[in-house]
Every structure is written in C-alpha cells, then in structure tokens.
Design an enzyme around this catalytic site. Structure first.
Site, PDB file in Angstrom:
ATOM      1  N   TYR A   1       0.834  -1.202   0.000  1.00 58.62           N
ATOM      2  CA  TYR A   1       0.000   0.000   0.000  1.00 58.62           C
ATOM      3  C   TYR A   1       0.872   1.257   0.000  1.00 58.62           C
ATOM      4  O   TYR A   1       0.696   2.151  -0.838  1.00 58.62           O
ATOM      5  CB  TYR A   1      -0.904  -0.017   1.236  1.00 58.62           C
ATOM      6  CG  TYR A   1      -1.847   1.155   1.344  1.00 58.62           C
ATOM      7  CD1 TYR A   1      -3.027   1.196   0.609  1.00 58.62           C
ATOM      8  CD2 TYR A   1      -1.574   2.222   2.203  1.00 58.62           C
ATOM      9  CE1 TYR A   1      -3.909   2.277   0.717  1.00 58.62           C
ATOM     10  CE2 TYR A   1      -2.453   3.298   2.316  1.00 58.62           C
ATOM     11  CZ  TYR A   1      -3.617   3.313   1.569  1.00 58.62           C
ATOM     12  OH  TYR A   1      -4.476   4.382   1.675  1.00 58.62           O
TER      13      TYR A   1
ATOM     14  N   ILE B   1      -9.161   8.271   8.129  1.00 58.00           N
ATOM     15  CA  ILE B   1     -10.516   8.760   7.865  1.00 58.00           C
ATOM     16  C   ILE B   1     -11.501   7.609   8.080  1.00 58.00           C
ATOM     17  O   ILE B   1     -11.268   6.491   7.600  1.00 58.00           O
ATOM     18  CB  ILE B   1     -10.642   9.273   6.404  1.00 58.00           C
ATOM     19  CG1 ILE B   1      -9.546  10.303   6.076  1.00 58.00           C
ATOM     20  CG2 ILE B   1     -12.032   9.871   6.159  1.00 58.00           C
ATOM     21  CD1 ILE B   1      -9.547  11.557   6.901  1.00 58.00           C
TER      22      ILE B   1
ATOM     23  N   PRO C   1     -15.715   2.923   5.080  1.00 58.39           N
ATOM     24  CA  PRO C   1     -15.854   1.464   5.056  1.00 58.39           C
ATOM     25  C   PRO C   1     -14.510   0.733   4.918  1.00 58.39           C
ATOM     26  O   PRO C   1     -14.339  -0.356   5.476  1.00 58.39           O
ATOM     27  CB  PRO C   1     -16.754   1.224   3.834  1.00 58.39           C
ATOM     28  CG  PRO C   1     -17.621   2.453   3.805  1.00 58.39           C
ATOM     29  CD  PRO C   1     -16.709   3.577   4.201  1.00 58.39           C
TER      30      PRO C   1
HETATM   31  P1  NAD Z   1     -13.742   2.970   0.614  1.00 53.07           P
HETATM   32  O1  NAD Z   1     -13.484   1.510   0.666  1.00 53.07           O
HETATM   33  O2  NAD Z   1     -14.856   3.542   1.405  1.00 53.07           O
HETATM   34  O3  NAD Z   1     -13.906   3.419  -0.905  1.00 53.07           O
HETATM   35  C1  NAD Z   1     -13.088   2.903  -1.907  1.00 53.07           C
HETATM   36  C2  NAD Z   1     -13.903   2.732  -3.159  1.00 53.07           C
HETATM   37  O4  NAD Z   1     -13.014   2.256  -4.188  1.00 53.07           O
HETATM   38  C3  NAD Z   1     -15.041   1.711  -3.010  1.00 53.07           C
HETATM   39  O5  NAD Z   1     -16.266   2.247  -3.455  1.00 53.07           O
HETATM   40  C4  NAD Z   1     -14.586   0.557  -3.898  1.00 53.07           C
HETATM   41  O6  NAD Z   1     -15.653  -0.149  -4.524  1.00 53.07           O
HETATM   42  C5  NAD Z   1     -13.729   1.286  -4.925  1.00 53.07           C
HETATM   43  N1  NAD Z   1     -12.812   0.372  -5.600  1.00 53.07           N
HETATM   44  C6  NAD Z   1     -11.972  -0.540  -5.040  1.00 53.07           C
HETATM   45  N2  NAD Z   1     -11.354  -1.240  -6.001  1.00 53.07           N
HETATM   46  C7  NAD Z   1     -11.802  -0.753  -7.192  1.00 53.07           C
HETATM   47  C8  NAD Z   1     -11.543  -1.054  -8.537  1.00 53.07           C
HETATM   48  N3  NAD Z   1     -10.715  -2.045  -8.884  1.00 53.07           N
HETATM   49  N4  NAD Z   1     -12.176  -0.357  -9.490  1.00 53.07           N
HETATM   50  C9  NAD Z   1     -13.056   0.628  -9.159  1.00 53.07           C
HETATM   51  N5  NAD Z   1     -13.362   0.959  -7.901  1.00 53.07           N
HETATM   52  C10 NAD Z   1     -12.733   0.274  -6.925  1.00 53.07           C
HETATM   53  O7  NAD Z   1     -12.361   3.625   1.038  1.00 53.07           O
HETATM   54  P2  NAD Z   1     -11.896   5.127   1.338  1.00 53.07           P
HETATM   55  O8  NAD Z   1     -11.295   5.099   2.676  1.00 53.07           O
HETATM   56  O9  NAD Z   1     -12.939   6.109   0.997  1.00 53.07           O
HETATM   57  O10 NAD Z   1     -10.690   5.224   0.313  1.00 53.07           O
HETATM   58  C11 NAD Z   1     -10.662   6.105  -0.808  1.00 53.07           C
HETATM   59  C12 NAD Z   1      -9.213   6.394  -1.142  1.00 53.07           C
HETATM   60  O11 NAD Z   1      -8.621   7.102  -0.048  1.00 53.07           O
HETATM   61  C13 NAD Z   1      -8.360   5.155  -1.372  1.00 53.07           C
HETATM   62  O12 NAD Z   1      -7.487   5.378  -2.461  1.00 53.07           O
HETATM   63  C14 NAD Z   1      -7.588   5.041  -0.069  1.00 53.07           C
HETATM   64  O13 NAD Z   1      -6.362   4.369  -0.240  1.00 53.07           O
HETATM   65  C15 NAD Z   1      -7.390   6.500   0.282  1.00 53.07           C
HETATM   66  N6  NAD Z   1      -7.089   6.736   1.688  1.00 53.07           N
HETATM   67  C16 NAD Z   1      -7.987   6.405   2.668  1.00 53.07           C
HETATM   68  C17 NAD Z   1      -7.655   6.626   3.999  1.00 53.07           C
HETATM   69  C18 NAD Z   1      -8.588   6.302   5.135  1.00 53.07           C
HETATM   70  O14 NAD Z   1      -8.172   6.393   6.304  1.00 53.07           O
HETATM   71  N7  NAD Z   1      -9.841   5.944   4.866  1.00 53.07           N
HETATM   72  C19 NAD Z   1      -6.423   7.184   4.324  1.00 53.07           C
HETATM   73  C20 NAD Z   1      -5.532   7.492   3.297  1.00 53.07           C
HETATM   74  C21 NAD Z   1      -5.878   7.270   1.978  1.00 53.07           C
END
Ligand code: NAD
Length: 255
Positions: free
Chosen positions: A156, A189, A192
């Site tokens: 990651y 954050i 899900p």
């Molecule tokens: P989330 O799981 O709520 O949302 C991620 C979305 O990506 C989902 O709707 C999922 O269906 C979609 N997805 C996954 N694989 C996919 C694919 N192959 N094709 C199309 N869609 C796909 O997660 P989130 O926390 O909202 O994450 C969003 C972004 O933020 C990600 O890139 C994550 O790495 C990044 N991020 C999140 C956090 C955190 O703490 N939540 C921190 C740093 C970075």
C-alpha cells in the site's frame, strides 16, 4: 461560496463509498456534473438518492480501474453525457496490508493494479480531453502513507508513494496545456475501508486503538474533510496549485 465548480465536469473513481462518495456529493452541490466510476453501485445512500433524482447532473458508471477498457469507457461516459472533461478524482483504492515477507507477488500486483496503474490510466485517458477543453485538474488520492511508511502496509505505502511522484511528473508534463496535477494525502478517515480492516482484525479493539493512536487528536477524520480539499483542487481558486501534495491528516505527519 456556492457554485465553486459551476459548469465543470468530473469523473470520480471509487466514488461509490467513503471519500469518493463525499467528493461526488460535494462536487454536485458546488455545481459540477459528475460520473461516479466504481466497481460497486453506491454504498452511500445520500449519493444513491442523488443519482436517482438528478441524472442530468450525476450518473453512475460501473468501472473496474484495473481494466483499461473500463477506464476509457468511464471517461467517454462523461464526455458523451456532459460534453467535456475538466477534472478527475482518482480515488479508487484498496488497503494492501502486510509486511514484505507476509505478502505474495499477486497481492503486490493487485494492489499496484488498482492503486497505481489505475491512477496512471485515468490520467492517460483524461489528458487528451482536458487538452481539448483548454485545461483541467487531476486529483490523485494518495495517503499519509504515500509520504511516510506505515507498519504492515508494504504494498500500500509503495503504491501510494508511486501516486505521489506520478502526480508530480504529470504536473510538469502538461502544465503548458493548463492542466494541473496534484496528490491528496489523507490521514486516518472513518470510511468502510478502515471499518473493514478493523472488523476483520484478530483483536478489533486493539486494531481500533492502533488507528486512533496514529492521529494526534486520537480520532479519525470524516470523508468530507478530504472531499473539500478535492473541491478546492478542482476549482479555479487552485489555479496556481500544481505538483503539490495536499496533506489533510489532522496533524498525523506533524509528529
Ligand atoms: P472505501 O473503501 O470507502 O472506498 C473505496 C472505493 O473504491 C469503493 O467504493 C470501492 O468499490 C472502490 N474500488 C476498489 N477497487 C476498485 C476497482 N478495482 N475499481 C473501481 N473501484 C474500486 O475507502 P476510502 O477510505 O474512501 O478510500 C478512498 C481512497 O482514499 C483510497 O485510495 C484510499 O487508499 C485513500 N485513503 C484512505 C484513507 C482512510 O483512512 N480511509 C487514508 C488514506 C488514503
């Protein structure tokens, strides 16, 4: 200030849940027209309702970002539904957990196919439309772990570091066309993605405490905290912001 994205057209990958869903809702509230491109139908009920009631402002397009043709189709959907493309938010991502010895090469490849290659392909197919539109904003969601390491996040963190520097390369390559490219670096954050990691951990309380301990304030941010940063980067207020790392992490990286 309402209508900060008036008349802009955006594609948001990973827009069905968490940060991407919040971005999709805020983009529409600020006047943009949006294609939500995701593997799954919207999990976020407010977003699902918006898509059902406002098809001339926001539509869902099924898209697996590890499949090149589906990315092309998602970008084309925006241009054919709304006539142009001004912004992309490449938000689709997977957690890719484990230390180097504990993960296999398939896990590494899958993490990179979604988190890094998917981001590259969105840029590749968005740029020609942005050139045609006279400019645009590329917003790639990296992570605090794209700047510093995270324990047990080998694939990651590597994929998110790739997003950070790829965004800067794009910033240099297309600045002459009025295209800006920036990375966003969320801290912890409540979405899900994180809830699944915690719920599937052998010790749920310990996993929750580990995430809370990452944040100086002891608790997670909410998706809108990141989504407002995306609104800013897509808006003309950010016209001189290019190749930047927008850290929105509640102070996580200030330690
Ligand atoms: P989330 O799981 O709520 O949302 C991620 C979305 O990506 C989902 O709707 C999922 O269906 C979609 N997805 C996954 N694989 C996919 C694919 N192959 N094709 C199309 N869609 C796909 O997660 P989130 O926390 O909202 O994450 C969003 C972004 O933020 C990600 O890139 C994550 O790495 C990044 N991020 C999140 C956090 C955190 O703490 N939540 C921190 C740093 C970075």
């Amino acid at each position: 200030m309402p209508d900060r994205l008036k008349d802009k057209v955006a594609v948001i990958s990973g827009g069905s849940s968490g940060i991407g869903a919040a971005a999709a809702r805020l983009f529409v509230a600020e006047g943009a027209r949006v294609i939500v491109a995701d593997l799954q139908e919207p999990l976020d009920q407010r977003l699902a309702d918006l898509i059902a009631s406002e098809p001339d402002r926001i539509q869902f397009k099924k898209c697996d970002v590890s499949v090149e043709a589906e990315i092309v189709a998602a970008i084309d959907a925006a241009v054919s539904a709304f006539g142009k493309l001004d912004a992309i938010v490449a938000c689709a991502g997977v957690p890719g957990m484990g230390a180097a010895v504990d993960i296999d090469s398939d896990h590494w490849d899958r993490t990179f196919a979604i988190n890094a290659r998917g981001v590259f392909l969105f840029t590749k197919y968005a740029v020609p439309h942005m050139i045609e539109a006279g400019g645009g904003s590329i917003i790639n969601i990296s992570s605090a772990f794209g700047i510093v390491a995270g324990p047990h996040f080998a694939a990651y963190a590597a994929s998110k570091g790739a997003v950070r520097n790829f965004s800067k390369s794009t910033a240099l390559d297309y600045v002459g066309h009025g295209i800006r490219s920036n990375s966003v670096h969320p801290g912890y954050i409540d979405t899900p993605m994180v809830q699944n990691i915690v719920n599937n951990a052998p010790d749920i309380n310990a996993a929750q405490a580990m995430f809370n301990s990452l944040q100086p304030g002891g608790k997670a941010g909410v998706p809108e905290d990141i989504a407002w940063g995306c609104v800013y980067l897509a808006s003309d207020e950010a016209r001189f912001v290019n190749g930047a790392e927008l850290v929105i992490d509640g102070g996580l990286l200030a330690r």
